[in-house]
Scaffold this motif. Sequence first.
Motif, mmCIF file in Angstrom:
data_model
loop_
_atom_site.group_PDB
_atom_site.id
_atom_site.type_symbol
_atom_site.label_atom_id
_atom_site.label_comp_id
_atom_site.label_asym_id
_atom_site.label_seq_id
_atom_site.Cartn_x
_atom_site.Cartn_y
_atom_site.Cartn_z
ATOM 1 N N GLU A 42 -1.275 17.157 -29.138
ATOM 2 C CA GLU A 42 -1.977 16.901 -30.326
ATOM 3 C C GLU A 42 -0.797 17.179 -31.648
ATOM 4 O O GLU A 42 -1.001 16.538 -32.729
ATOM 5 C CB GLU A 42 -3.098 17.606 -30.770
ATOM 6 N N SER A 51 -4.527 11.294 -25.677
ATOM 7 C CA SER A 51 -3.543 12.091 -26.533
ATOM 8 C C SER A 51 -3.956 13.348 -27.236
ATOM 9 O O SER A 51 -3.576 14.061 -27.813
ATOM 10 C CB SER A 51 -2.968 11.519 -27.692
ATOM 11 N N HIS A 52 -5.156 13.881 -26.619
ATOM 12 C CA HIS A 52 -5.613 15.293 -26.895
ATOM 13 C C HIS A 52 -5.404 16.507 -25.952
ATOM 14 O O HIS A 52 -4.706 16.049 -24.880
ATOM 15 C CB HIS A 52 -7.125 14.986 -27.010
ATOM 16 N N GLY A 78 -7.328 13.883 -34.031
ATOM 17 C CA GLY A 78 -7.705 14.971 -33.186
ATOM 18 C C GLY A 78 -8.706 14.774 -32.075
ATOM 19 O O GLY A 78 -9.193 15.776 -31.573
ATOM 20 N N HIS A 79 -9.301 13.612 -32.368
ATOM 21 C CA HIS A 79 -10.489 13.286 -31.361
ATOM 22 C C HIS A 79 -10.212 13.160 -29.905
ATOM 23 O O HIS A 79 -8.880 13.339 -29.454
ATOM 24 C CB HIS A 79 -11.020 11.850 -31.802
ATOM 25 N N GLN A 80 -10.999 13.259 -29.035
ATOM 26 C CA GLN A 80 -10.887 13.356 -27.512
ATOM 27 C C GLN A 80 -11.398 12.053 -26.791
ATOM 28 O O GLN A 80 -11.750 12.146 -25.849
ATOM 29 C CB GLN A 80 -11.646 14.735 -27.138
ATOM 30 N N GLY A 119 -2.861 7.120 -31.175
ATOM 31 C CA GLY A 119 -2.705 7.893 -30.044
ATOM 32 C C GLY A 119 -1.208 8.202 -30.157
ATOM 33 O O GLY A 119 -0.534 7.719 -30.979
#
Length: 244
Positions: A205, A93-94, A87-89, A61
């Motif tokens: 991101e 940090s997305h 880029g995961h949620q 992150g």
Amino acid sequence: RVASPALSAMRCRGSTTAGTQCETPARTLRRPGTPASIDAEGDRDTMPRVTDTDLIVIGLGIAGASIVYQLARRGIPAIALEAHAPGHQLGASHGHSRVTRTAVGEGIEYLPIVRRSNAIWAELEAQGHDLRRPTGLLYLASGGTAASRHGAADFIGATRAVAEAGGIELDYLDSAALRDRYPQFVVDDAAYGYFEPGAGVLRPEACVGALCSEAVRLGAVRRYDEPMRDLGTEIRRGRELLGF
């Protein structure tokens, strides 16, 4: 004893002078669905039997990415492991935007950190990364009642105090000025606000991606889909082994 799928059975032996030596059996380090020769990040999907590293960073992150970037800038080798795909949620940090401001009403002790962060973003932008939008920021308050936010009993007042102490441009707007500049807002005669021209929006991101890509360019090793399942120590033949 690495519980990571790709790095299982790696053992790291700590040393105060030579860093950490990690041993892993010769095996293929490949995620499902990736070619046998190259993984999605362009790293070779095999790792030598012995890998020397000073540090392993767990999680990519904004905090982990910042750490591995600063280590790489200083020439300190590190392996960065992220449990999920880029880029995961599943963290913090997305998304498309975060507010960035220098007049931090949370406390003047944060001011040096904010200014250093802005310098780092500028450093990365100089490498071609698109990270910030300089939109300015309006702090809006209703008259007569102090707003308690982020640990401050009067957040607008605390913001003004930090701006004055730190020499940060912060423009005062009374209700007439607010109506003139922002006709979309319906404000009463007691309303007022402050506008910080230097504030804006960060692209979180993109920020994480820039930190990671620059760290890899400077020599860091980055591995996605590598969950950290266990951390332990054991003593064998008089030497401490760190198991992951």
